[in-house]
Motif scaffolding. Structure first.
Motif, PDB file in Angstrom:
ATOM      1  N   GLN A 201       0.840  -3.874   7.140  1.00  0.00           N
ATOM      2  CA  GLN A 201       1.629  -2.852   6.456  1.00  0.00           C
ATOM      3  C   GLN A 201       2.665  -2.224   7.386  1.00  0.00           C
ATOM      4  O   GLN A 201       3.770  -1.865   6.943  1.00  0.00           O
ATOM      5  CB  GLN A 201       0.721  -1.782   5.861  1.00  0.00           C
ATOM      6  CG  GLN A 201      -0.057  -2.246   4.647  1.00  0.00           C
ATOM      7  CD  GLN A 201       0.839  -2.813   3.561  1.00  0.00           C
ATOM      8  OE1 GLN A 201       1.878  -2.242   3.224  1.00  0.00           O
ATOM      9  NE2 GLN A 201       0.451  -3.961   3.013  1.00  0.00           N
TER      10      GLN A 201
ATOM     11  N   ARG B  80       6.707  -2.223   6.531  1.00  0.00           N
ATOM     12  CA  ARG B  80       7.613  -1.070   6.588  1.00  0.00           C
ATOM     13  C   ARG B  80       8.807  -1.362   7.498  1.00  0.00           C
ATOM     14  O   ARG B  80       9.947  -0.989   7.187  1.00  0.00           O
ATOM     15  CB  ARG B  80       6.865   0.168   7.069  1.00  0.00           C
ATOM     16  CG  ARG B  80       5.848   0.690   6.055  1.00  0.00           C
ATOM     17  CD  ARG B  80       5.326   2.065   6.458  1.00  0.00           C
ATOM     18  NE  ARG B  80       4.575   2.029   7.709  1.00  0.00           N
ATOM     19  CZ  ARG B  80       3.269   1.762   7.792  1.00  0.00           C
ATOM     20  NH1 ARG B  80       2.577   1.484   6.689  1.00  0.00           N
ATOM     21  NH2 ARG B  80       2.663   1.764   8.962  1.00  0.00           N
ATOM     22  N   GLU B  81       8.557  -2.046   8.597  1.00  0.00           N
ATOM     23  CA  GLU B  81       9.655  -2.377   9.508  1.00  0.00           C
ATOM     24  C   GLU B  81      10.654  -3.300   8.835  1.00  0.00           C
ATOM     25  O   GLU B  81      11.871  -3.086   8.928  1.00  0.00           O
ATOM     26  CB  GLU B  81       9.082  -3.032  10.768  1.00  0.00           C
ATOM     27  CG  GLU B  81      10.102  -3.277  11.881  1.00  0.00           C
ATOM     28  CD  GLU B  81      10.925  -4.540  11.673  1.00  0.00           C
ATOM     29  OE1 GLU B  81      12.101  -4.588  12.116  1.00  0.00           O
ATOM     30  OE2 GLU B  81      10.395  -5.497  11.057  1.00  0.00           O
TER      31      GLU B  81
ATOM     32  N   GLY C  79      12.790  -1.577   6.271  1.00  0.00           N
ATOM     33  CA  GLY C  79      13.770  -0.681   6.873  1.00  0.00           C
ATOM     34  C   GLY C  79      15.107  -1.369   7.092  1.00  0.00           C
ATOM     35  O   GLY C  79      16.140  -0.701   7.255  1.00  0.00           O
TER      36      GLY C  79
ATOM     37  N   PHE D  94       9.962  -3.529  -1.847  1.00  0.00           N
ATOM     38  CA  PHE D  94       9.027  -2.613  -1.205  1.00  0.00           C
ATOM     39  C   PHE D  94       8.119  -1.984  -2.256  1.00  0.00           C
ATOM     40  O   PHE D  94       8.411  -1.993  -3.449  1.00  0.00           O
ATOM     41  CB  PHE D  94       9.789  -1.532  -0.429  1.00  0.00           C
ATOM     42  CG  PHE D  94       8.914  -0.712   0.478  1.00  0.00           C
ATOM     43  CD1 PHE D  94       8.168  -1.333   1.476  1.00  0.00           C
ATOM     44  CD2 PHE D  94       8.830   0.659   0.324  1.00  0.00           C
ATOM     45  CE1 PHE D  94       7.351  -0.585   2.317  1.00  0.00           C
ATOM     46  CE2 PHE D  94       8.016   1.408   1.159  1.00  0.00           C
ATOM     47  CZ  PHE D  94       7.273   0.797   2.152  1.00  0.00           C
TER      48      PHE D  94
END
Length: 501
Positions: A363, A367-368, A371, A442
């Protein structure tokens, strides 16, 4: 074929709401189409024609009386046979439940019923939804409308085949390791695996279960949005509430995809084998997305450890749900399920702790990635629809399959992330077989994902290509049964020893 069956669910519901079409007329056309095509593809396992027409008449009375009409008023729909429908035979494709008639609806069926759907029967599944090829002893093998000797995928294979064959425009499936996405890719339709909690999927044994999802499949993206607007929302028996609800779906699509950042992966950075026709479809879709203004570049989420996250979580879920049956009546269950349940029971505390830690690291990398990017573009399946007479592909692009799940890694890796993923058509191979892609967004950006998908759909319209189904000869059911099974698609008496999962 009745021209009504070419229309979208959105168009049909509009016609019925206006009084220009009755639910009885549409339901009869639906039932007639089942009678015409089901001998060729075996997509529909159970039909309740009499009950369906009674429900259609009730829908028509409701409209004539001036009552408020729900979102899916009068729409005929078969339900996935792993989903319980009150008063209707619901077998999960298993001899253990061959005569099971539940007293209550599953949550997704209850919500569809409340939304106005006319239940007409059940679509075929692999036994207990295990594996992405639809065959079982109770009803036999479902095949592909574009090539009736090939697999329709699974576990929502009966639904995918029904959609492609113009039996119905919309339906509900479920997805743990690709059960919506692989059949959608095999059958030239759209399938959405939603974010966690958007459509609750209660488990009697684990209120915190997260891997399996319920979602829609359709020939049009607008119908996926209609479905989501009709059935999304929290359930009181579950603690989780998603930051997304029914009112978020739909709305205007953007004019193009300018500003959308898309990473493209061919092998998920994990050496996942993918055949040349599927890679060609991926490149074709990437070119379309770029032509619509998106920035497309090679990039992927770091999927290190995702195989273990998926495999161990799936094994735990299988052991929790099917362990008692496997322990008490193993002769009623196919070997792949026994293997998956035994794997779940064999996991020790250290392995469970390691799986949780790997999921947490995954996870952080999700998220990276998001981004930097808005979407991940990946193959919809690792190979073309394969011979329906085999249990599962023994190799993909020359790489041997160690288990019955290996050829599904393109879907399973994404399942491990929990992200919303859409399977979308990507044209046809040189063998005239459907090919698909996956678009992943996402967490809880499902509604935006579908709006972007409408732009892609408008530029391609691949799902409009109808199979020439009635030009095919009726297949021999025994010839279409997977190797190591009897003619109904069930393992023969010595199949347990001869077949490794």
């Amino acid at each position: 074929m009745n021209e009504l069956l070419q229309l979208s669910a959105t168009e049909l519901v509009g016609l019925m709401a206006s009084g220009r079409l009755s639910s009885r007329e549409l339901t009869q056309a639906h039932l007639d189409r089942i009678a015409d095509v089901n001998p060729l593809i075996n997509a529909i396992a159970t039909v309740d024609a009499e009950g369906a027409l009674e429900r259609a008449d009730a829908a028509d009375r409701r409209r004539s009386e001036g009552a408020d009409l729900p979102a899916l008023h009068g729409l005929p729909m078969t339900h996935k046979d792993t989903h319980k429908v009150a008063g209707m035979r619901s077998t999960s494709g298993s001899p253990a439940l061959a005569h099971h008639v539940p007293a209550n609806d599953d949550l997704i069926v209850a919500r569809l019923r409340a939304a106005g759907v006319v239940a007409t029967g059940k679509s075929n599944v692999p036994e207990f939804g295990a594996g992405s090829h639809t065959f079982n002893e109770v009803f036999g093998t479902t095949t592909n409308p574009y090539a009736p000797t090939r697999s329709a995928g699974g576990s929502s294979g009966g639904l995918a085949a029904a959609l492609a064959a113009r039996v119905q425009p919309l339906g509900e499936g479920s997805d743990m390791g690709g059960s919506l996405r692989i059949p959608a890719s095999f059958c030239n339709v759209f399938g959405l695996r939603p974010s966690l909690g958007v459509i609750p999927m209660p488990s009697p044994n684990n209120a915190w279960a997260w891997l399996g999802r319920t979602g829609p499949m359709a020939r049009r993206v607008e119908d996926l949005e209609l479905f989501m607007s009709a059935v999304s929302g929290p359930a009181p028996e579950l603690q989780l509430r998603a930051p997304l609800d029914a009112g978020d779906f739909g709305g205007p699509a953007p004019a193009d995809l300018r500003g959308v950042r898309i990473g493209l992966t061919r092998d998920f950075g994990q050496g996942v084998p993918v055949t040349a026709p599927m890679l060609a479809a991926l490149e074709r879709a990437a070119a379309v997305l770029a032509s619509l203004g998106a920035t497309v570049e090679e990039a992927t989420i770091d999927f290190a450890g995702a195989d273990d996250v998926f495999g161990n979580t799936r094994a735990i879920d299988f052991a929790a749900e099917l362990g008692p049956l496997v322990e008490s009546r193993p002769e009623l269950v196919k070997p792949e399920i026994i293997w998956n349940v035994e794997k779940g029971f064999a996991l020790d505390a250290r392995q469970l702790i390691a799986t949780t830690a790997a999921a947490s690291r995954l996870q952080a990398r999700v998220r990276e990635y998001f981004g930097r990017f808005d979407l991940l573009l990946s193959p919809g399946a690792q190979l073309e629809p394969f011979d329906a007479a085999i249990r599962y592909p023994r190799d993909v692009a020359g790489v041997p399959s160690r288990t019955y799940l290996d050829w599904m890694r393109s879907a399973c890796l994404l399942s491990a992330t929990g992200l919303p993923t859409l399977a979308a058509p990507a044209g046809f191979t040189e063998n005239n077989l459907p090919a698909g892609i996956q678009l992943t967004a996402f967490h809880h950006r499902d509604a935006q994902l579908l709006r972007w998908a409408r732009v892609y759909e408008a530029a391609t319209r691949y799902a409009d290509v109808e199979p020439d189904l009635l030009g095919h000869a009726t297949p021999d059911p025994a010839a279409g049964a997977p190797a190591g099974t009897n003619g109904a698609g069930r393992p023969a008496s010595d199949a347990r020893a001869a077949t490794a999962p």
